[in-house]
Enzyme design. Structure first.
Site, PDB file in Angstrom:
ATOM      1  N   GLY A 177       0.806  -1.217   0.000  1.00 15.81           N
ATOM      2  CA  GLY A 177       0.000   0.000   0.000  1.00 15.81           C
ATOM      3  C   GLY A 177       0.841   1.270   0.000  1.00 15.81           C
ATOM      4  O   GLY A 177       0.516   2.239  -0.689  1.00 15.81           O
ATOM      5  N   THR A 178       1.910   1.264   0.758  1.00 17.40           N
ATOM      6  CA  THR A 178       2.758   2.461   0.837  1.00 17.40           C
ATOM      7  C   THR A 178       3.329   2.781  -0.541  1.00 17.40           C
ATOM      8  O   THR A 178       3.322   3.939  -0.984  1.00 17.40           O
ATOM      9  CB  THR A 178       3.907   2.224   1.846  1.00 17.40           C
ATOM     10  OG1 THR A 178       3.338   1.892   3.116  1.00 17.40           O
ATOM     11  CG2 THR A 178       4.786   3.450   1.988  1.00 17.40           C
TER      12      THR A 178
ATOM     13  N   ASN B  81      -7.375   4.396   8.931  1.00 18.56           N
ATOM     14  CA  ASN B  81      -6.793   3.243   9.613  1.00 18.56           C
ATOM     15  C   ASN B  81      -6.891   3.315  11.126  1.00 18.56           C
ATOM     16  O   ASN B  81      -6.920   2.294  11.791  1.00 18.56           O
ATOM     17  CB  ASN B  81      -5.326   3.066   9.202  1.00 18.56           C
ATOM     18  CG  ASN B  81      -4.554   4.349   9.168  1.00 18.56           C
ATOM     19  OD1 ASN B  81      -4.902   5.272   8.458  1.00 18.56           O
ATOM     20  ND2 ASN B  81      -3.510   4.425   9.979  1.00 18.56           N
TER      21      ASN B  81
ATOM     22  N   GLN C 173      -7.560   0.416   3.895  1.00 18.45           N
ATOM     23  CA  GLN C 173      -8.346  -0.066   5.046  1.00 18.45           C
ATOM     24  C   GLN C 173      -9.799  -0.339   4.673  1.00 18.45           C
ATOM     25  O   GLN C 173     -10.568  -0.830   5.486  1.00 18.45           O
ATOM     26  CB  GLN C 173      -8.319   0.959   6.181  1.00 18.45           C
ATOM     27  CG  GLN C 173      -6.982   1.076   6.868  1.00 18.45           C
ATOM     28  CD  GLN C 173      -6.620  -0.140   7.721  1.00 18.45           C
ATOM     29  OE1 GLN C 173      -7.482  -0.933   8.096  1.00 18.45           O
ATOM     30  NE2 GLN C 173      -5.356  -0.279   8.025  1.00 18.45           N
TER      31      GLN C 173
ATOM     32  N   HIS D  41      -2.281  -7.487   2.501  1.00 18.59           N
ATOM     33  CA  HIS D  41      -2.262  -8.049   3.863  1.00 18.59           C
ATOM     34  C   HIS D  41      -3.358  -7.494   4.769  1.00 18.59           C
ATOM     35  O   HIS D  41      -3.526  -7.963   5.898  1.00 18.59           O
ATOM     36  CB  HIS D  41      -0.872  -7.900   4.505  1.00 18.59           C
ATOM     37  CG  HIS D  41      -0.486  -6.522   4.954  1.00 18.59           C
ATOM     38  ND1 HIS D  41      -0.454  -6.177   6.286  1.00 18.59           N
ATOM     39  CD2 HIS D  41      -0.098  -5.427   4.274  1.00 18.59           C
ATOM     40  CE1 HIS D  41      -0.035  -4.911   6.392  1.00 18.59           C
ATOM     41  NE2 HIS D  41       0.176  -4.437   5.183  1.00 18.59           N
TER      42      HIS D  41
ATOM     43  N   THR E 102      11.028  -7.582 -11.030  1.00 12.83           N
ATOM     44  CA  THR E 102      10.484  -8.924 -11.283  1.00 12.83           C
ATOM     45  C   THR E 102       9.203  -9.126 -10.491  1.00 12.83           C
ATOM     46  O   THR E 102       9.114  -8.753  -9.325  1.00 12.83           O
ATOM     47  CB  THR E 102      11.536  -9.989 -10.901  1.00 12.83           C
ATOM     48  OG1 THR E 102      12.692  -9.770 -11.696  1.00 12.83           O
ATOM     49  CG2 THR E 102      11.010 -11.405 -11.126  1.00 12.83           C
TER      50      THR E 102
ATOM     51  N   CYS F   5       5.702   7.132  18.540  1.00  9.93           N
ATOM     52  CA  CYS F   5       6.825   7.455  19.405  1.00  9.93           C
ATOM     53  C   CYS F   5       7.856   8.199  18.574  1.00  9.93           C
ATOM     54  O   CYS F   5       8.519   7.624  17.729  1.00  9.93           O
ATOM     55  CB  CYS F   5       7.405   6.171  19.965  1.00  9.93           C
ATOM     56  SG  CYS F   5       8.497   6.454  21.331  1.00  9.93           S
TER      57      CYS F   5
HETATM   58  N1  PLP Z   1      -2.636   3.134   3.955  1.00 10.18           N
HETATM   59  C1  PLP Z   1      -3.347   2.792   5.032  1.00 10.18           C
HETATM   60  C2  PLP Z   1      -4.639   3.472   5.297  1.00 10.18           C
HETATM   61  C3  PLP Z   1      -2.872   1.804   5.895  1.00 10.18           C
HETATM   62  O1  PLP Z   1      -3.576   1.483   6.975  1.00 10.18           O
HETATM   63  C4  PLP Z   1      -1.641   1.178   5.597  1.00 10.18           C
HETATM   64  C5  PLP Z   1      -1.060   0.166   6.500  1.00 10.18           C
HETATM   65  O2  PLP Z   1      -1.215   0.253   7.700  1.00 10.18           O
HETATM   66  C6  PLP Z   1      -0.949   1.563   4.442  1.00 10.18           C
HETATM   67  C7  PLP Z   1      -1.484   2.547   3.637  1.00 10.18           C
HETATM   68  C8  PLP Z   1       0.352   0.953   4.061  1.00 10.18           C
HETATM   69  O3  PLP Z   1       0.187  -0.302   3.465  1.00 10.18           O
HETATM   70  P1  PLP Z   1       1.391  -1.329   3.451  1.00 10.18           P
HETATM   71  O4  PLP Z   1       1.527  -1.871   4.837  1.00 10.18           O
HETATM   72  O5  PLP Z   1       0.981  -2.394   2.468  1.00 10.18           O
HETATM   73  O6  PLP Z   1       2.594  -0.607   2.986  1.00 10.18           O
END
Ligand code: PLP
Length: 377
Positions: free
Chosen positions: A70-71, A143, A173, A195, A231, A319
């Site tokens: 996701g990131t 999230n 989410q 995940h 890949t 933190c």
């Molecule tokens: N965006 C949201 C709203 C998330 O909750 C998360 C993960 O906690 C991410 C992006 C990031 O996804 P990833 O863990 O696959 O990089």
């Protein structure tokens, strides 16, 4: 007895995903970019997975770009689009850091405030837009507190005030709970992560509508029509597709069942833990989110006690340089810092059962009581 109540952090793999992946971790190990029989077998699996993912996201197969989670999908959307058409980028104040920090890495980021219920303030958003804006990013579901953002209305505001901007949504989410295909039909770029819905970690996807050009942020062999080199993670992609299919086919039942469990959990906590407030409005939250703030209690200390008693939860505070700071999400929702320091997120998922809620309802009140009596309150 333990209760895993941290599904917003990650979910257990669905058996369908594990089963689908296994051959690609063993005998079907080919690289889909090759031209021989072993490669072709992997290519076929990749193509099939792409069709499933596209279907579940309301996209065309060619609009799906597989990413390393996701990131990366969020970064590709924002940084990759900005590279094609530079200009200010705008996001909501409650975005995941994958969006917030990607925006802040660019020359001009504008941050739209949210209302106390966590919903983006549409008037304030409109006020930040102008024809020079490159990308607007508003998540589908938050999230930390689970708020669902009104994407159709956001899309309308963007169309009016920044007609050349593209709209990105982080649907990471949302996928377990909402019909992402339907809710993102007016959105240009949509990010998901396997995940969070029973697939493997380290794989995700970005929908890039055919009408939207992006530059890659990872350069190399030109995979994914030159939008994301590297890949293919064939097993991961196949696992994500299997998890998506399973999540979509059971979604309505899961949402109804989990919403009832969440309501019992939230109501139970409010009734048994004095000076506790629920965050956000249940009517506009995803089914799996239970978020409360508990006065006079520090999240970190509470989480240690919960962990010891087998209840696995999260806080949402970060933190930073040794000092615990209230989460940017709660701050944006104008939750006072003293309250935000006692945040507790219990996130439920497809595998959550009554016994998990029972255990949390036993352990959380007792742990809060223990912390408060240690403090002499
Ligand atoms: N965006 C949201 C709203 C998330 O909750 C998360 C993960 O906690 C991410 C992006 C990031 O996804 P990833 O863990 O696959 O990089």
């Amino acid at each position: 007895m333990t209760a895993y109540l941290d599904h917003a952090a990650t979910t257990p793999m669905r058996p369908e995903a594990v089963e689908a992946m296994l051959p690609f971790l063993t005998e079907r190990f080919g690289n889909p970019s090759g031209s021989h029989a072993v490669a072709r077998e992997a290519r076929k699996a990749l193509d099939e997975a792409r069709e499933i993912v596209a279907d579940c996201l309301g996209a065309r197969p060619g609009e799906v770009v597989f990413t390393g989670g996701g990131t990366e999908a969020d970064n590709l959307a924002i940084v990759g689009r900005h590279a094609v058409r530079p200009g200010p980028v705008v996001c909501s104040a409650v975005e995941h850091h994958g969006v917030l920090h990607a925006c802040q890495s660019l020359p001009e980021a504008r941050v739209a405030p949210v209302r106390p219920d966590g919903v983006v303030d549409l008037d304030a958003l409109a006020g930040l837009l102008d024809p020079s804006v490159s990308v607007v990013s508003v998540m589908l579901a938050n999230n930390e507190v689970g708020t669902i953002e009104p994407l159709a209305e956001v899309a309308e505001v963007v169309r009016t005030a920044a007609p050349d901007a593209v709209l990105h949504t982080d649907a990471v989410q949302a996928f377990s709970w909402l019909d992402v295909a339907d809710l993102t039909s007016a959105v240009d770029l949509v990010a998901v992560s396997a995940h969070k819905f029973g697939g493997p970690k380290g794989v995700g996807a970005l929908v890039v509508r055919d009408s939207v050009a992006i530059e890659p942020i990872i350069h190399g062999g030109g995979q994914e029509r030159d939008r994301r080199s590297g890949t293919y993670n064939v097993a991961g992609i196949v696992g994500m597709a299997a998890a998506m299919k399973a999540a979509v086919s059971t979604r309505a039942d899961t949402v109804a069942r989990v919403a009832a469990l969440r309501d019992r959990l939230a109501d139970g906590l409010l009734a048994t833990v004095p000076d506790t407030s629920e965050t956000g409005d249940r009517a506009t939250k995803v089914a799996g989110n239970c978020h409360v703030t508990i006065e006079g209690v520090e999240s970190e200390a509470l989480l240690v006690l919960l962990d010891g008693a087998g209840v696995y939860a999260a806080a949402g505070s970060a933190c930073t340089s040794g000092a615990v700071e209230p989460s940017h999400v709660l701050t944006a929702m104008a939750v006072p810092a003293a309250r935000a320091m006692g945040a507790l997120r219990l996130s439920l998922g497809a595998t959550t059962i009554d016994a998990d809620v029972d255990l949390a309802l036993e352990v959380v009140p007792a742990s809060v009581e223990r912390l408060r009596s240690a403090e002499g309150r």
